[in-house]
Design a protein around this motif. Sequence first.
Motif, PDB file in Angstrom:
ATOM      1  N   VAL A  27      11.573 -43.337  -5.242  1.00  0.00           N
ATOM      2  CA  VAL A  27      10.453 -44.125  -4.724  1.00  0.00           C
ATOM      3  C   VAL A  27      10.882 -45.591  -4.552  1.00  0.00           C
ATOM      4  CG1 VAL A  27       8.230 -45.101  -5.474  1.00  0.00           C
ATOM      5  CG2 VAL A  27       8.599 -42.636  -5.552  1.00  0.00           C
ATOM      6  N   ASN A  28      11.597 -46.116  -5.531  1.00  0.00           N
ATOM      7  CA  ASN A  28      11.973 -47.527  -5.464  1.00  0.00           C
ATOM      8  C   ASN A  28      13.081 -47.793  -4.453  1.00  0.00           C
ATOM      9  OD1 ASN A  28      10.165 -48.918  -7.337  1.00  0.00           O
ATOM     10  ND2 ASN A  28      11.005 -47.449  -8.791  1.00  0.00           N
ATOM     11  N   LEU A  29      14.014 -46.869  -4.340  1.00  0.00           N
ATOM     12  CA  LEU A  29      15.059 -47.033  -3.322  1.00  0.00           C
ATOM     13  C   LEU A  29      14.471 -46.935  -1.917  1.00  0.00           C
ATOM     14  CD1 LEU A  29      18.309 -45.054  -4.148  1.00  0.00           C
ATOM     15  CD2 LEU A  29      18.053 -47.504  -3.674  1.00  0.00           C
ATOM     16  N   LEU A  56       3.014 -42.074  -5.024  1.00  0.00           N
ATOM     17  CA  LEU A  56       2.756 -43.005  -3.934  1.00  0.00           C
ATOM     18  C   LEU A  56       1.332 -42.941  -3.411  1.00  0.00           C
ATOM     19  CD1 LEU A  56       6.082 -42.612  -2.006  1.00  0.00           C
ATOM     20  CD2 LEU A  56       5.235 -44.708  -3.031  1.00  0.00           C
ATOM     21  N   LEU A  57       0.710 -41.789  -3.549  1.00  0.00           N
ATOM     22  CA  LEU A  57      -0.600 -41.631  -2.894  1.00  0.00           C
ATOM     23  C   LEU A  57      -1.761 -41.696  -3.886  1.00  0.00           C
ATOM     24  CD1 LEU A  57       0.308 -38.712  -0.457  1.00  0.00           C
ATOM     25  CD2 LEU A  57       0.232 -41.155   0.046  1.00  0.00           C
ATOM     26  N   GLY A  58      -1.496 -41.520  -5.172  1.00  0.00           N
ATOM     27  CA  GLY A  58      -2.584 -41.525  -6.149  1.00  0.00           C
ATOM     28  C   GLY A  58      -3.601 -40.455  -5.800  1.00  0.00           C
ATOM     29  N   SER A  59      -4.852 -40.871  -5.656  1.00  0.00           N
ATOM     30  CA  SER A  59      -5.894 -39.868  -5.379  1.00  0.00           C
ATOM     31  C   SER A  59      -6.150 -39.704  -3.880  1.00  0.00           C
ATOM     32  CB  SER A  59      -7.184 -40.252  -6.099  1.00  0.00           C
ATOM     33  OG  SER A  59      -7.535 -41.549  -5.685  1.00  0.00           O
ATOM     34  N   VAL A 224       7.685 -52.067 -17.121  1.00  0.00           N
ATOM     35  CA  VAL A 224       7.157 -52.322 -15.774  1.00  0.00           C
ATOM     36  C   VAL A 224       7.225 -51.037 -14.928  1.00  0.00           C
ATOM     37  CG1 VAL A 224       9.275 -53.078 -14.564  1.00  0.00           C
ATOM     38  CG2 VAL A 224       7.074 -54.094 -13.965  1.00  0.00           C
ATOM     39  N   ILE A 225       8.119 -50.124 -15.289  1.00  0.00           N
ATOM     40  CA  ILE A 225       8.266 -48.897 -14.486  1.00  0.00           C
ATOM     41  C   ILE A 225       7.026 -47.991 -14.628  1.00  0.00           C
ATOM     42  CG2 ILE A 225       9.650 -46.771 -14.285  1.00  0.00           C
ATOM     43  CD1 ILE A 225      12.098 -48.612 -14.307  1.00  0.00           C
ATOM     44  N   PRO A 226       6.619 -47.626 -15.857  1.00  0.00           N
ATOM     45  CA  PRO A 226       5.359 -46.873 -15.949  1.00  0.00           C
ATOM     46  C   PRO A 226       4.129 -47.660 -15.466  1.00  0.00           C
ATOM     47  CG  PRO A 226       6.363 -47.178 -18.137  1.00  0.00           C
ATOM     48  CD  PRO A 226       7.356 -47.642 -17.125  1.00  0.00           C
ATOM     49  N   GLN A 227       4.181 -49.001 -15.585  1.00  0.00           N
ATOM     50  CA  GLN A 227       3.032 -49.789 -15.090  1.00  0.00           C
ATOM     51  C   GLN A 227       2.888 -49.639 -13.574  1.00  0.00           C
ATOM     52  OE1 GLN A 227       3.940 -53.768 -16.460  1.00  0.00           O
ATOM     53  NE2 GLN A 227       3.495 -53.207 -18.579  1.00  0.00           N
ATOM     54  N   ALA A 228       4.009 -49.773 -12.856  1.00  0.00           N
ATOM     55  CA  ALA A 228       3.969 -49.640 -11.391  1.00  0.00           C
ATOM     56  C   ALA A 228       3.524 -48.233 -11.011  1.00  0.00           C
ATOM     57  CB  ALA A 228       5.345 -49.939 -10.807  1.00  0.00           C
ATOM     58  N   GLU A 229       3.993 -47.272 -11.819  1.00  0.00           N
ATOM     59  CA  GLU A 229       3.651 -45.867 -11.559  1.00  0.00           C
ATOM     60  C   GLU A 229       2.141 -45.646 -11.673  1.00  0.00           C
ATOM     61  OE1 GLU A 229       6.337 -43.453 -13.868  1.00  0.00           O
ATOM     62  OE2 GLU A 229       4.786 -41.918 -14.001  1.00  0.00           O
ATOM     63  N   LEU A 230       1.532 -46.268 -12.683  1.00  0.00           N
ATOM     64  CA  LEU A 230       0.078 -46.143 -12.864  1.00  0.00           C
ATOM     65  C   LEU A 230      -0.685 -46.698 -11.669  1.00  0.00           C
ATOM     66  CD1 LEU A 230      -0.670 -47.120 -16.579  1.00  0.00           C
ATOM     67  CD2 LEU A 230      -1.297 -45.003 -15.389  1.00  0.00           C
ATOM     68  N   HIS A 232       0.427 -46.549  -8.691  1.00  0.00           N
ATOM     69  CA  HIS A 232       0.895 -45.786  -7.522  1.00  0.00           C
ATOM     70  C   HIS A 232       1.632 -46.675  -6.530  1.00  0.00           C
ATOM     71  CE1 HIS A 232      -1.402 -42.602  -9.212  1.00  0.00           C
ATOM     72  NE2 HIS A 232      -2.504 -43.312  -9.143  1.00  0.00           N
ATOM     73  N   GLN A 233       2.503 -47.525  -7.077  1.00  0.00           N
ATOM     74  CA  GLN A 233       3.221 -48.463  -6.213  1.00  0.00           C
ATOM     75  C   GLN A 233       4.709 -48.479  -6.552  1.00  0.00           C
ATOM     76  OE1 GLN A 233       1.226 -52.133  -7.181  1.00  0.00           O
ATOM     77  NE2 GLN A 233       0.358 -52.253  -5.128  1.00  0.00           N
ATOM     78  N   PRO A 234       5.546 -48.691  -5.531  1.00  0.00           N
ATOM     79  CA  PRO A 234       6.941 -49.017  -5.838  1.00  0.00           C
ATOM     80  C   PRO A 234       6.974 -50.408  -6.487  1.00  0.00           C
ATOM     81  CG  PRO A 234       6.637 -48.536  -3.486  1.00  0.00           C
ATOM     82  CD  PRO A 234       5.279 -48.628  -4.089  1.00  0.00           C
ATOM     83  N   LEU A 235       8.031 -50.701  -7.223  1.00  0.00           N
ATOM     84  CA  LEU A 235       8.127 -52.013  -7.885  1.00  0.00           C
ATOM     85  C   LEU A 235       8.056 -53.167  -6.895  1.00  0.00           C
ATOM     86  CD1 LEU A 235      10.752 -51.229 -10.599  1.00  0.00           C
ATOM     87  CD2 LEU A 235       8.508 -52.223 -10.966  1.00  0.00           C
ATOM     88  N   LEU A 236       8.615 -52.961  -5.722  1.00  0.00           N
ATOM     89  CA  LEU A 236       8.646 -54.018  -4.723  1.00  0.00           C
ATOM     90  C   LEU A 236       7.233 -54.477  -4.356  1.00  0.00           C
ATOM     91  CD1 LEU A 236      10.866 -55.479  -3.178  1.00  0.00           C
ATOM     92  CD2 LEU A 236      10.702 -53.741  -1.401  1.00  0.00           C
ATOM     93  N   ALA A 237       6.273 -53.568  -4.395  1.00  0.00           N
ATOM     94  CA  ALA A 237       4.888 -53.940  -4.115  1.00  0.00           C
ATOM     95  C   ALA A 237       4.203 -54.418  -5.397  1.00  0.00           C
ATOM     96  CB  ALA A 237       4.139 -52.742  -3.534  1.00  0.00           C
ATOM     97  N   HIS A 238       4.551 -53.815  -6.510  1.00  0.00           N
ATOM     98  CA  HIS A 238       3.858 -54.109  -7.768  1.00  0.00           C
ATOM     99  C   HIS A 238       4.243 -55.483  -8.332  1.00  0.00           C
ATOM    100  CE1 HIS A 238       2.016 -53.287 -11.634  1.00  0.00           C
ATOM    101  NE2 HIS A 238       3.138 -53.623 -12.222  1.00  0.00           N
ATOM    102  N   ASP A 239       5.546 -55.779  -8.310  1.00  0.00           N
ATOM    103  CA  ASP A 239       6.016 -57.047  -8.897  1.00  0.00           C
ATOM    104  C   ASP A 239       7.348 -57.426  -8.244  1.00  0.00           C
ATOM    105  OD1 ASP A 239       6.625 -59.201 -10.448  1.00  0.00           O
ATOM    106  OD2 ASP A 239       6.225 -58.209 -12.365  1.00  0.00           O
ATOM    107  N   PRO A 240       7.255 -58.009  -7.017  1.00  0.00           N
ATOM    108  CA  PRO A 240       8.472 -58.202  -6.215  1.00  0.00           C
ATOM    109  C   PRO A 240       9.518 -59.089  -6.879  1.00  0.00           C
ATOM    110  CG  PRO A 240       6.522 -59.093  -5.080  1.00  0.00           C
ATOM    111  CD  PRO A 240       6.031 -58.421  -6.318  1.00  0.00           C
ATOM    112  N   ARG A 241       9.078 -59.968  -7.814  1.00  0.00           N
ATOM    113  CA  ARG A 241      10.068 -60.885  -8.403  1.00  0.00           C
ATOM    114  C   ARG A 241      10.577 -60.430  -9.772  1.00  0.00           C
ATOM    115  NH1 ARG A 241       8.967 -64.585  -4.568  1.00  0.00           N
ATOM    116  NH2 ARG A 241       6.721 -64.810  -4.581  1.00  0.00           N
TER     117      ARG A 241
END
Length: 261
Positions: A27-29, A56-59, A224-230, A232-241
């Motif tokens: 997902v992140n790549l 990626l899609l959640g519900s 941060v990995i399980p947080q982004a997963e919760l 439903h976002q790749p890390l780049l969208a969840h926390d780009p920096r």
Amino acid sequence: MPAREAMNRCIASANQKGGVGKTTTLVNLAAEMASRDFKVLIIDTDPQEASASLRLLGSRKYNRTLVDVLQDEAKPEDTIIPVTKNLDLLPSDARLSVWELNALNEMGREFLFRRALSDFVKTYDYTFIDCPPTLGLIVTNSLMLAREIIVPVSPQELSVVGLTQFSNTVQAIRTTLNHENLRVLGYLLNNVPARGNVYTAVKNAVRKQLGTLVFKTEIPSSSVIPQAELMHQPLLAHDPRHKITELYSALAEEVIARGKR
Ligand SMILES: Nc1ncnc2c1ncn2[C@@H]1O[C@H](COP(=O)(O)OP(=O)(O)OP(=O)(O)O)[C@@H](O)[C@H]1O
Ligand SMILES: [Mg+2]
């Protein structure tokens, strides 16, 4: 201006060991490649819930999946879901397990993903295939469609026997099924505990044994990995920096560079 020809790399994220980071890596790549303006497709081939589709899609609801494509009941172009700019997903669902059981009796059973999808994936620069944690027919089909494999390994979950079995499977696909072009692009050390942990020795042993086949970039254990997963976002969208996001960017550069060899 004529349309640019797609680069057409097809990379499976595979390891029969469960929970080592196959879906997280993919997902992140995929998000990193899409942000570099490559046209990217994710094919989810995992019938279980925790796969790339949910990630990626959640519900978000969808009607058609890979199973409908494999059963000739839908075209891939009508089944994909646009996730973000440059990133499409071909989702999966639990019926894929039934498909796998039925396909066991079919002639040419290892070529069914290829038959259904090889033309379609040529329209993308990067196709990433999320494999389930098995060595069954779904994985064989995924590896027959792919040309390259990323194998995430986690020092805490390392199974030497499992890795040998996996390499033997890849070798059998290359020789018995005449897919000589299939290669392991790299092993990714994922979920690596902080230095000084008992697993540091395991990690070093993997690097020693597999040498340059192991990506230089490794992904540490991070909340941060399980947080982004919760979310439903790749890390780049969840926390780009975030520093882990930067590591996925470095990994993407390695994947790009290794493709040029
Ligand atoms: N580097 C990491 N740091 C912390 N948690 C991680 C890391 N990598 C993966 N995880 C967590 O470990 C769990 C398993 O990861 P993931 O789903 O990517 O593995 P998988 O190999 O795809 O699993 P499966 O075999 O079930 O398909 C997830 O909950 C994920 O958030
Ligand atoms: Mg997974």
